[in-house]
Design a protein around this motif. Structure first.
Motif, PDB file in Angstrom:
ATOM      1  N   GLY A  23      50.461  -8.964  29.336  1.00  0.00           N
ATOM      2  CA  GLY A  23      51.856  -8.551  29.238  1.00  0.00           C
ATOM      3  C   GLY A  23      52.395  -8.677  27.833  1.00  0.00           C
ATOM      4  O   GLY A  23      51.675  -8.946  26.877  1.00  0.00           O
ATOM      5  N   ASP A  24      53.689  -8.455  27.716  1.00  0.00           N
ATOM      6  CA  ASP A  24      54.346  -8.541  26.414  1.00  0.00           C
ATOM      7  C   ASP A  24      54.528  -9.995  25.992  1.00  0.00           C
ATOM      8  O   ASP A  24      54.812 -10.858  26.819  1.00  0.00           O
ATOM      9  N   LEU A  25      54.368 -10.236  24.704  1.00  0.00           N
ATOM     10  CA  LEU A  25      54.544 -11.574  24.156  1.00  0.00           C
ATOM     11  C   LEU A  25      55.812 -11.616  23.322  1.00  0.00           C
ATOM     12  O   LEU A  25      56.192 -10.628  22.715  1.00  0.00           O
ATOM     13  N   ASP A  26      56.429 -12.786  23.279  1.00  0.00           N
ATOM     14  CA  ASP A  26      57.601 -12.981  22.434  1.00  0.00           C
ATOM     15  C   ASP A  26      57.167 -13.508  21.073  1.00  0.00           C
ATOM     16  O   ASP A  26      55.981 -13.527  20.759  1.00  0.00           O
ATOM     17  N   TRP A  27      58.078 -13.942  20.269  1.00  0.00           N
ATOM     18  CA  TRP A  27      57.861 -14.558  18.965  1.00  0.00           C
ATOM     19  C   TRP A  27      57.155 -13.596  18.009  1.00  0.00           C
ATOM     20  O   TRP A  27      56.295 -13.977  17.245  1.00  0.00           O
ATOM     21  N   ASN A  28      57.554 -12.313  18.076  1.00  0.00           N
ATOM     22  CA  ASN A  28      57.020 -11.285  17.188  1.00  0.00           C
ATOM     23  C   ASN A  28      55.492 -11.220  17.263  1.00  0.00           C
ATOM     24  O   ASN A  28      54.811 -11.153  16.244  1.00  0.00           O
ATOM     25  N   PRO A  31      50.890 -13.793  -0.206  1.00  0.00           N
ATOM     26  CA  PRO A  31      50.591 -12.376   0.050  1.00  0.00           C
ATOM     27  C   PRO A  31      50.434 -12.016   1.529  1.00  0.00           C
ATOM     28  O   PRO A  31      50.204 -10.864   1.880  1.00  0.00           O
ATOM     29  N   ILE A  32      50.574 -12.997   2.424  1.00  0.00           N
ATOM     30  CA  ILE A  32      50.324 -12.795   3.855  1.00  0.00           C
ATOM     31  C   ILE A  32      51.528 -12.118   4.516  1.00  0.00           C
ATOM     32  O   ILE A  32      52.658 -12.563   4.357  1.00  0.00           O
ATOM     33  N   THR A  33      51.245 -11.046   5.268  1.00  0.00           N
ATOM     34  CA  THR A  33      52.306 -10.379   6.025  1.00  0.00           C
ATOM     35  C   THR A  33      52.045 -10.386   7.533  1.00  0.00           C
ATOM     36  O   THR A  33      52.921 -10.014   8.305  1.00  0.00           O
ATOM     37  N   GLU A  34      50.832 -10.808   7.941  1.00  0.00           N
ATOM     38  CA  GLU A  34      50.504 -10.890   9.361  1.00  0.00           C
ATOM     39  C   GLU A  34      49.539 -12.038   9.579  1.00  0.00           C
ATOM     40  O   GLU A  34      48.786 -12.402   8.674  1.00  0.00           O
ATOM     41  N   MET A  35      49.569 -12.603  10.804  1.00  0.00           N
ATOM     42  CA  MET A  35      48.670 -13.707  11.144  1.00  0.00           C
ATOM     43  C   MET A  35      47.926 -13.405  12.428  1.00  0.00           C
ATOM     44  O   MET A  35      48.464 -12.758  13.326  1.00  0.00           O
ATOM     45  N   VAL A  36      46.710 -13.921  12.502  1.00  0.00           N
ATOM     46  CA  VAL A  36      45.899 -13.873  13.712  1.00  0.00           C
ATOM     47  C   VAL A  36      45.732 -15.310  14.182  1.00  0.00           C
ATOM     48  O   VAL A  36      45.389 -16.187  13.389  1.00  0.00           O
ATOM     49  N   LEU A  37      46.005 -15.539  15.463  1.00  0.00           N
ATOM     50  CA  LEU A  37      45.916 -16.889  16.032  1.00  0.00           C
ATOM     51  C   LEU A  37      45.210 -16.839  17.375  1.00  0.00           C
ATOM     52  O   LEU A  37      45.330 -15.849  18.102  1.00  0.00           O
ATOM     53  N   PHE A  81      57.708 -23.591   5.945  1.00  0.00           N
ATOM     54  CA  PHE A  81      56.721 -22.972   6.831  1.00  0.00           C
ATOM     55  C   PHE A  81      57.407 -22.314   8.020  1.00  0.00           C
ATOM     56  O   PHE A  81      57.001 -21.236   8.455  1.00  0.00           O
ATOM     57  N   GLY A  82      58.460 -22.925   8.538  1.00  0.00           N
ATOM     58  CA  GLY A  82      59.220 -22.306   9.620  1.00  0.00           C
ATOM     59  C   GLY A  82      59.807 -20.971   9.193  1.00  0.00           C
ATOM     60  O   GLY A  82      59.778 -19.997   9.951  1.00  0.00           O
ATOM     61  N   ALA A  83      60.326 -20.916   7.949  1.00  0.00           N
ATOM     62  CA  ALA A  83      60.877 -19.657   7.427  1.00  0.00           C
ATOM     63  C   ALA A  83      59.795 -18.601   7.277  1.00  0.00           C
ATOM     64  O   ALA A  83      60.056 -17.405   7.392  1.00  0.00           O
ATOM     65  N   PHE A  84      58.564 -19.029   7.042  1.00  0.00           N
ATOM     66  CA  PHE A  84      57.448 -18.090   6.923  1.00  0.00           C
ATOM     67  C   PHE A  84      56.938 -17.655   8.294  1.00  0.00           C
ATOM     68  O   PHE A  84      56.775 -16.468   8.563  1.00  0.00           O
ATOM     69  N   ILE A  85      56.647 -18.618   9.180  1.00  0.00           N
ATOM     70  CA  ILE A  85      55.932 -18.321  10.422  1.00  0.00           C
ATOM     71  C   ILE A  85      56.797 -17.651  11.487  1.00  0.00           C
ATOM     72  O   ILE A  85      56.305 -16.825  12.247  1.00  0.00           O
ATOM     73  N   ASN A  86      58.061 -17.965  11.560  1.00  0.00           N
ATOM     74  CA  ASN A  86      58.875 -17.397  12.644  1.00  0.00           C
ATOM     75  C   ASN A  86      59.017 -15.877  12.566  1.00  0.00           C
ATOM     76  O   ASN A  86      58.813 -15.205  13.573  1.00  0.00           O
ATOM     77  N   PRO A  87      59.328 -15.273  11.419  1.00  0.00           N
ATOM     78  CA  PRO A  87      59.499 -13.818  11.415  1.00  0.00           C
ATOM     79  C   PRO A  87      58.209 -13.000  11.264  1.00  0.00           C
ATOM     80  O   PRO A  87      58.199 -11.814  11.560  1.00  0.00           O
ATOM     81  N   ILE A  88      57.114 -13.630  10.820  1.00  0.00           N
ATOM     82  CA  ILE A  88      55.901 -12.869  10.524  1.00  0.00           C
ATOM     83  C   ILE A  88      55.283 -12.288  11.796  1.00  0.00           C
ATOM     84  O   ILE A  88      55.428 -12.841  12.883  1.00  0.00           O
TER      85      ILE A  88
END
Length: 186
Positions: free
Chosen positions: A89-94, A42-48, A71-78
């Motif tokens: 500044g601006d961050l990459d990796w969504n 159910p996760i659509t966003e992550m806090v790290l 996990f790569g398929a999950f974490i890369n686009p989220i």
């Protein structure tokens, strides 16, 4: 209706949460993977925290991760929200930089649209957000290992806090799954 915020930490029998790769080695199997998959569905966003974000960003975007890695398929686009007092500044990796009060930020994020939110760490990020009331449930997976050193999620700086056990289980590899919420203060 607000979105649910969850966190999941791995720890050793003596309470170490830092660098679980050092003690998980032979205690992460199919059951653990299925639990993780169900928790992430159910996760659509992550806090790290910044350090974990930097480690994951480097690893999960590398050629070492195959295109079929779940996990790569999950974490890369989220969508990721990075708590840091040193990034700017601006961050990459969504990713979006979180400045200011992290508890207030996550509580505001909870009121937005979308699925649930996962707080992935590190230790200080999960600790402060859980104790601050921004995390609804915290799952601790205790691995059957004792490690001599490393940071603990709840160390001597944490005041007495009452928790409510909301779910538990044990895997065939000897892991114990404990899901807690902060006990209401009535």
């Amino acid at each position: 209706m607000s979105r649910k915020v969850t966190a999941h930490m791995f720890y050793s029998v003596n309470g170490v949460s830092e660098s679980p790769d050092k003690f998980q080695f032979d205690a992460f199997g199919q059951e653990e993977g299925e639990r993780m998959g169900a928790a992430l569905a159910p996760i659509t966003e992550m806090v790290l925290g910044r350090k974990l974000w930097e480690e994951w960003r480097t690893f999960w975007q590398s050629d070492a991760v195959g295109a079929d890695d779940p996990f790569g398929a999950f974490i890369n686009p989220i969508r990721k929200h990075v708590i840091s007092s040193t990034l700017d500044g601006d961050l990459d990796w969504n990713s979006t930089h979180v400045s200011g009060d992290p508890v207030a930020y996550v509580n505001e994020l909870k009121q937005g649209e979308g699925g649930d939110i996962s707080v992935a760490g590190g230790v200080e990020t999960v600790r402060s957000l859980f104790l601050g009331g921004a995390i609804d449930t915290l799952t601790l997976t205790m691995h059957p290992a004792i490690t001599g050193e490393g940071r603990r999620l709840f160390d001597e700086t944490v005041p007495l806090s009452r928790l409510e056990l909301v779910d538990s289980g044990t895997s065939s590899l000897g892991n114990v799954f404990l899901t807690y919420a902060m006990r209401s203060r009535d």
